[in-house]
Design a protein around this motif. Structure first.
Motif, PDB file in Angstrom:
ATOM      1  N   LEU A  46       0.975  25.493  26.424  1.00 39.13           N
ATOM      2  CA  LEU A  46       1.974  25.390  27.064  1.00 39.13           C
ATOM      3  C   LEU A  46       2.440  27.089  27.487  1.00 39.13           C
ATOM      4  O   LEU A  46       2.380  27.766  26.627  1.00 39.13           O
ATOM      5  CB  LEU A  46       3.254  25.027  26.096  1.00 39.13           C
ATOM      6  N   VAL A  67      -0.601  23.404  21.656  1.00 43.12           N
ATOM      7  CA  VAL A  67      -0.506  22.169  20.983  1.00 43.12           C
ATOM      8  C   VAL A  67      -1.737  21.063  20.814  1.00 43.12           C
ATOM      9  O   VAL A  67      -2.355  21.025  21.788  1.00 43.12           O
ATOM     10  CB  VAL A  67       0.406  21.212  21.934  1.00 43.12           C
ATOM     11  N   TYR A  91      -0.884  15.441  24.506  1.00 42.63           N
ATOM     12  CA  TYR A  91       0.153  15.378  25.414  1.00 42.63           C
ATOM     13  C   TYR A  91       1.561  14.833  25.182  1.00 42.63           C
ATOM     14  O   TYR A  91       2.465  15.230  25.753  1.00 42.63           O
ATOM     15  CB  TYR A  91      -0.477  14.948  26.810  1.00 42.63           C
ATOM     16  N   CYS A 100       3.076  17.605  23.563  1.00 43.21           N
ATOM     17  CA  CYS A 100       3.529  18.448  24.700  1.00 43.21           C
ATOM     18  C   CYS A 100       5.027  18.144  25.459  1.00 43.21           C
ATOM     19  O   CYS A 100       5.881  18.878  25.527  1.00 43.21           O
ATOM     20  CB  CYS A 100       2.687  18.651  25.686  1.00 43.21           C
ATOM     21  N   LYS A 135       8.534  26.037  31.145  1.00 44.96           N
ATOM     22  CA  LYS A 135       7.270  25.401  30.713  1.00 44.96           C
ATOM     23  C   LYS A 135       6.162  25.177  31.754  1.00 44.96           C
ATOM     24  O   LYS A 135       6.649  24.334  32.547  1.00 44.96           O
ATOM     25  CB  LYS A 135       7.929  24.127  29.739  1.00 44.96           C
ATOM     26  N   LEU A 179       2.096  23.692  32.024  1.00 47.59           N
ATOM     27  CA  LEU A 179       0.737  23.049  31.339  1.00 47.59           C
ATOM     28  C   LEU A 179      -0.110  22.459  32.346  1.00 47.59           C
ATOM     29  O   LEU A 179       0.297  22.024  33.597  1.00 47.59           O
ATOM     30  CB  LEU A 179       1.166  22.238  30.242  1.00 47.59           C
ATOM     31  N   ARG A 223      -2.338  19.365  32.855  1.00 50.94           N
ATOM     32  CA  ARG A 223      -2.526  17.900  32.376  1.00 50.94           C
ATOM     33  C   ARG A 223      -3.976  17.369  32.552  1.00 50.94           C
ATOM     34  O   ARG A 223      -3.958  16.058  32.650  1.00 50.94           O
ATOM     35  CB  ARG A 223      -1.357  16.945  33.120  1.00 50.94           C
TER      36      ARG A 223
END
Length: 430
Positions: free
Chosen positions: A339, A389, A404, A407, A415, A417, A419
């Protein structure tokens, strides 16, 4: 430190790798007390943290003496290249990590290339330059795309893949003349661009003895689909099934063994992690780089998969007793998703309050990377990569789904990230 007395361990650093190392120490029956410098809020939940910077060599040695530390685990590359282990050895304090001569394998990309070529270890063709005019002249006859690397340490960001001559020329000028990476880019390495799939091997080394840890794959680029600027790493998974048994045997024979033997032949008594970045090309595996410490975020998936106590392995390496050790690995897959703060690896906000779930699953861990406490003791963002994470599962898809889902239970304003961590592996497994 007697043979069987529990250890006081000091973990040096403040990122996700160091949180993982500290967590391993806390779990280890060999360790009675774990401290960290400078640490982070995640580490502080279980350990005493001391406000000593990772590059403050004298301060770290003084802390180790004051707190009667038996064993120091050095996380980041900077204190290794600055000679922290050398100074600890002068005080008879055992440490995991190479001395400055070994740290140079990460501190200078040109030196590593010289070692690779000297010992006939497969790698891309390259040339080094300290003057932009000579570098540009070289580029005019080179094939594109081409890789341009700052020679020194640049926090994982000093590598540019230039797609054409204009971009390559600008990159060289920015690095050498413009100081794009400070002193790190006073000298540059211009390297053949290797094509294939990138992966890495972590090798615990103790002189000429070594243990190869499980395979892993990092995702360096910032955006989904492996595009965008290079980062310190946006996520990783282990094992990387790209490396089957036959390929691993080839990597060990053509790369790992000659690398360990070559480093020893250079007069370096290397006791630490040799992280070998690889490109699996159509002509076989080739070395992209050496690092002289655990990767971040690879550590988060590698150490969580070890059945053998990681502290036992690192202690054996530091003592020169690695040859006696049998390392066991769990069958589980592991994935870590980073993240990040939106804008990383460029400019990004700091100081955003992070909200965490009340509880996490048994095979799920949140490793802190760029966090700190604010004045009200809230955990807030303090870096580009904020949290790692991590989840385990019987297969990669299960590990990914769990990571996920976790997350999505964590929030801070900026934030960001990827995916698609592990997407190539997941597609292979369909």
């Amino acid at each position: 430190m007697s043979e069987n007395s529990p250890l006081t361990a000091l973990v040096v650093g403040s990122g996700g790798r160091e949180h993982t190392l500290a967590a391993a120490c806390v779990k280890s029956p060999l360790v009675s007390r774990t401290i960290a410098a400078p640490g982070n809020p995640g580490i502080a939940a279980d350990c005493d943290c001391f406000d000593v910077a990772a590059d403050d060599i004298a301060g770290l040695v003084a802390l180790a003496k004051k707190e009667s530390v038996d064993f120091v685990i050095v996380g980041p590359e900077v204190p290794l290249t600055l000679g922290l282990v050398d100074e600890l050895q002068k005080e008879n304090i055992l440490a995991y990590g190479p001395k400055a001569d070994g740290g140079r394998l990460e501190g200078s990309k040109n030196y590593t290339k010289e070692v690779l070529l000297k010992y006939n270890i497969p790698t891309g063709a390259a040339a080094s330059f300290t003057e932009s005019a000579a570098a540009i002249e070289y580029l005019q006859t080179a094939s594109m795309p081409i890789v341009i690397k700052a020679d020194g340490l640049a926090a994982g960001k000093g590598v540019i893949i230039a797609q054409d001559l204009d971009e390559a020329t600008k990159t060289v000028t920015d690095m050498i003349d413009g100081g794009a990476f400070g002193d790190a880019s006073k000298e540059v390495l211009i390297e053949e661009c290797l094509f294939g799939e990138e992966t890495s091997i972590h090798v615990i080394v103790s002189g000429k003895d070594y243990v190869i840890l499980p395979t892993s794959q990092d995702h360096k680029q910032a955006y989904e689909g492996d595009i965008g600027p290079n980062t310190g790493g946006m996520g990783a998974y282990s094992p990387a099934d790209l490396i089957n048994d036959a390929l691993m045997a080839e990597i060990e024979e053509s790369i790992v063994k000659p690398s360990v033997e070559g480093i020893a032949a250079e007069g370096i008594d290397f006791r630490g992690t040799l992280f070998i970045g690889l490109m699996i090309t159509k002509n076989g595996p080739k070395v992209l780089e050496f690092n002289t410490r655990f990767g971040d975020p690879e550590t988060q998936v590698l150490l969580t998969r070890l059945e053998t106590d990681p502290v036992k392995i690192m202690l054996a390496a530091a003592k020169g007793e690695l040859g006696k050790l049998d390392v066991k690995v769990r069958d589980d897959y592991a994935m870590v998703v980073v993240l990040a703060s939106n804008g990383y690896p460029g400019s990004y906000p700091k100081g955003e309050v992070i909200s965490f779930p009340d509880s996490v699953g048994e095979q799920e861990i949140i490793f802190h990377a760029g966090t700190k406490f604010d004045a009200d003791k809230n955990v807030v963002t303090n870096g580009g990569r904020v949290l790692g994470v991590t989840a385990l599962g019987p297969d990669l898809k299960t590990a990914a789904d769990k990571a996920y889902a976790l997350c999505d239970k964590i929030d801070f304003k900026s934030k960001y990230l990827r995916r698609d961590i592990g997407f190539k592996e997941l597609n292979r497994q369909k």
